[in-house]
Design a protein around this motif. Structure first.
Motif, PDB file in Angstrom:
ATOM      1  N   ALA A  66      10.430  19.450  -5.885  1.00 20.06           N
ATOM      2  CA  ALA A  66      11.614  18.788  -5.341  1.00 20.06           C
ATOM      3  C   ALA A  66      11.209  17.666  -4.389  1.00 20.06           C
ATOM      4  O   ALA A  66      11.806  16.594  -4.365  1.00 20.06           O
ATOM      5  CB  ALA A  66      12.498  19.798  -4.627  1.00 20.06           C
ATOM      6  N   LEU A  67      10.159  17.922  -3.638  1.00 20.50           N
ATOM      7  CA  LEU A  67       9.661  16.938  -2.684  1.00 20.50           C
ATOM      8  C   LEU A  67       9.144  15.687  -3.409  1.00 20.50           C
ATOM      9  O   LEU A  67       9.411  14.562  -3.002  1.00 20.50           O
ATOM     10  CB  LEU A  67       8.536  17.579  -1.862  1.00 20.50           C
ATOM     11  N   ALA A  68       8.425  15.922  -4.466  1.00 19.75           N
ATOM     12  CA  ALA A  68       7.902  14.807  -5.252  1.00 19.75           C
ATOM     13  C   ALA A  68       9.044  13.956  -5.792  1.00 19.75           C
ATOM     14  O   ALA A  68       8.990  12.727  -5.776  1.00 19.75           O
ATOM     15  CB  ALA A  68       7.052  15.327  -6.408  1.00 19.75           C
ATOM     16  N   GLY A  93       0.814  -1.215   0.000  1.00 25.65           N
ATOM     17  CA  GLY A  93       0.000   0.000   0.000  1.00 25.65           C
ATOM     18  C   GLY A  93       0.842   1.258   0.000  1.00 25.65           C
ATOM     19  O   GLY A  93       0.375   2.307  -0.411  1.00 25.65           O
ATOM     20  N   THR A  94       2.095   1.131   0.451  1.00 18.96           N
ATOM     21  CA  THR A  94       2.966   2.310   0.505  1.00 18.96           C
ATOM     22  C   THR A  94       3.149   2.896  -0.885  1.00 18.96           C
ATOM     23  O   THR A  94       3.115   4.108  -1.085  1.00 18.96           O
ATOM     24  CB  THR A  94       4.338   1.939   1.094  1.00 18.96           C
ATOM     25  N   ARG A  95       3.328   1.996  -1.851  1.00 22.23           N
ATOM     26  CA  ARG A  95       3.565   2.442  -3.211  1.00 22.23           C
ATOM     27  C   ARG A  95       2.422   3.334  -3.716  1.00 22.23           C
ATOM     28  O   ARG A  95       2.656   4.400  -4.261  1.00 22.23           O
ATOM     29  CB  ARG A  95       3.707   1.202  -4.104  1.00 22.23           C
ATOM     30  N   ASP A  96       1.198   2.876  -3.497  1.00 17.93           N
ATOM     31  CA  ASP A  96       0.034   3.662  -3.928  1.00 17.93           C
ATOM     32  C   ASP A  96      -0.008   5.005  -3.228  1.00 17.93           C
ATOM     33  O   ASP A  96      -0.332   6.021  -3.821  1.00 17.93           O
ATOM     34  CB  ASP A  96      -1.265   2.903  -3.620  1.00 17.93           C
ATOM     35  N   LEU A  97       0.333   4.957  -1.938  1.00 13.75           N
ATOM     36  CA  LEU A  97       0.296   6.176  -1.141  1.00 13.75           C
ATOM     37  C   LEU A  97       1.307   7.200  -1.646  1.00 13.75           C
ATOM     38  O   LEU A  97       1.005   8.379  -1.794  1.00 13.75           O
ATOM     39  CB  LEU A  97       0.628   5.807   0.309  1.00 13.75           C
ATOM     40  N   VAL A  98       2.514   6.705  -1.901  1.00 10.29           N
ATOM     41  CA  VAL A  98       3.577   7.590  -2.376  1.00 10.29           C
ATOM     42  C   VAL A  98       3.232   8.115  -3.770  1.00 10.29           C
ATOM     43  O   VAL A  98       3.398   9.303  -4.060  1.00 10.29           O
ATOM     44  CB  VAL A  98       4.941   6.847  -2.391  1.00 10.29           C
ATOM     45  N   MET A  99       2.720   7.236  -4.598  1.00  8.81           N
ATOM     46  CA  MET A  99       2.325   7.622  -5.944  1.00  8.81           C
ATOM     47  C   MET A  99       1.291   8.748  -5.899  1.00  8.81           C
ATOM     48  O   MET A  99       1.368   9.725  -6.635  1.00  8.81           O
ATOM     49  CB  MET A  99       1.726   6.389  -6.645  1.00  8.81           C
ATOM     50  N   GLU A 100       0.339   8.591  -4.983  1.00  8.20           N
ATOM     51  CA  GLU A 100      -0.708   9.591  -4.851  1.00  8.20           C
ATOM     52  C   GLU A 100      -0.129  10.923  -4.381  1.00  8.20           C
ATOM     53  O   GLU A 100      -0.480  11.978  -4.895  1.00  8.20           O
ATOM     54  CB  GLU A 100      -1.748   9.076  -3.853  1.00  8.20           C
ATOM     55  N   ARG A 101       0.757  10.826  -3.412  1.00  8.36           N
ATOM     56  CA  ARG A 101       1.390  12.052  -2.890  1.00  8.36           C
ATOM     57  C   ARG A 101       2.183  12.770  -3.975  1.00  8.36           C
ATOM     58  O   ARG A 101       2.143  13.986  -4.087  1.00  8.36           O
ATOM     59  CB  ARG A 101       2.337  11.712  -1.731  1.00  8.36           C
ATOM     60  N   SER A 136      10.145   9.967  -4.968  1.00  4.23           N
ATOM     61  CA  SER A 136      10.402   8.988  -6.019  1.00  4.23           C
ATOM     62  C   SER A 136      11.747   8.292  -5.802  1.00  4.23           C
ATOM     63  O   SER A 136      11.868   7.080  -5.983  1.00  4.23           O
ATOM     64  CB  SER A 136      10.349   9.695  -7.370  1.00  4.23           C
ATOM     65  N   THR A 137      12.738   9.065  -5.385  1.00  7.34           N
ATOM     66  CA  THR A 137      14.075   8.492  -5.150  1.00  7.34           C
ATOM     67  C   THR A 137      14.082   7.648  -3.880  1.00  7.34           C
ATOM     68  O   THR A 137      14.615   6.549  -3.856  1.00  7.34           O
ATOM     69  CB  THR A 137      15.118   9.626  -4.990  1.00  7.34           C
ATOM     70  N   LYS A 138      13.476   8.177  -2.835  1.00  5.50           N
ATOM     71  CA  LYS A 138      13.496   7.518  -1.538  1.00  5.50           C
ATOM     72  C   LYS A 138      12.807   6.152  -1.585  1.00  5.50           C
ATOM     73  O   LYS A 138      13.303   5.177  -1.062  1.00  5.50           O
ATOM     74  CB  LYS A 138      12.807   8.421  -0.512  1.00  5.50           C
ATOM     75  N   TYR A 139      11.656   6.113  -2.225  1.00  2.00           N
ATOM     76  CA  TYR A 139      10.909   4.859  -2.259  1.00  2.00           C
ATOM     77  C   TYR A 139      11.175   4.053  -3.521  1.00  2.00           C
ATOM     78  O   TYR A 139      10.578   3.019  -3.758  1.00  2.00           O
ATOM     79  CB  TYR A 139       9.409   5.139  -2.110  1.00  2.00           C
ATOM     80  N   ARG A 140      12.058   4.579  -4.340  1.00  3.67           N
ATOM     81  CA  ARG A 140      12.405   3.930  -5.607  1.00  3.67           C
ATOM     82  C   ARG A 140      11.170   3.636  -6.445  1.00  3.67           C
ATOM     83  O   ARG A 140      10.981   2.532  -6.955  1.00  3.67           O
ATOM     84  CB  ARG A 140      13.177   2.636  -5.350  1.00  3.67           C
ATOM     85  N   ILE A 141      10.331   4.636  -6.515  1.00  2.33           N
ATOM     86  CA  ILE A 141       9.147   4.502  -7.343  1.00  2.33           C
ATOM     87  C   ILE A 141       9.304   5.424  -8.533  1.00  2.33           C
ATOM     88  O   ILE A 141       9.539   6.622  -8.377  1.00  2.33           O
ATOM     89  CB  ILE A 141       7.871   4.865  -6.547  1.00  2.33           C
ATOM     90  N   ARG A 142       9.229   4.842  -9.688  1.00  2.45           N
ATOM     91  CA  ARG A 142       9.383   5.630 -10.892  1.00  2.45           C
ATOM     92  C   ARG A 142       8.144   6.473 -11.108  1.00  2.45           C
ATOM     93  O   ARG A 142       7.027   5.977 -11.025  1.00  2.45           O
ATOM     94  CB  ARG A 142       9.549   4.663 -12.066  1.00  2.45           C
ATOM     95  N   MET A 143       8.375   7.733 -11.385  1.00  2.00           N
ATOM     96  CA  MET A 143       7.224   8.604 -11.643  1.00  2.00           C
ATOM     97  C   MET A 143       6.555   8.221 -12.953  1.00  2.00           C
ATOM     98  O   MET A 143       7.225   7.906 -13.917  1.00  2.00           O
ATOM     99  CB  MET A 143       7.704  10.043 -11.766  1.00  2.00           C
TER     100      MET A 143
END
Ligand SMILES: [Zn+2]
Length: 106
Positions: free
Chosen positions: A36-38, A4-12, A42-49
């Protein structure tokens, strides 16, 4: 990473970039910070935008660019549908090929 973290981060990230675009004209400092925060998320959670978020960052100078404000977006007219994004900071142009013809959303 918790499920669920991935979805949350993606949403943020999506919210941050959307707000940054809205703030860009009135308050570039806040926009810059949100962008910059976004990117940091993306870097912190290694989620590609997703592409629609990534297109707001210049590939060359890595600056946050706002379509119609600090970047120019043009749709190619050839058989291969493509959009060209020009960064107004470094003048770098990059192309994105669109497979399906775009709807009137651009
Ligand atoms: Zn640039």
């Amino acid at each position: 990473m918790k499920p669920g973290t991935r979805d949350l981060v993606m949403e943020r990230m999506q919210i941050l970039v959307r707000n940054a675009i809205e703030n860009a004209r009135k308050n570039p400092t806040i926009a810059e910070r949100q962008a910059a925060l976004a990117k940091r998320l993306s870097t912190k959670y290694r989620i590609r935008m997703p592409y629609e978020l990534r297109m707001n960052y210049c590939k060359k100078c890595k600056k946050f660019i706002v379509p119609g404000f600090t970047s120019r977006i043009r749709v190619g007219r050839s058989n291969v549908r493509s959009i060209r994004i020009t960064c107004q900071f470094c003048n770098h142009t990059y192309r994105k090929i669109i497979k399906k013809p775009p709807r009137q959303s651009l």
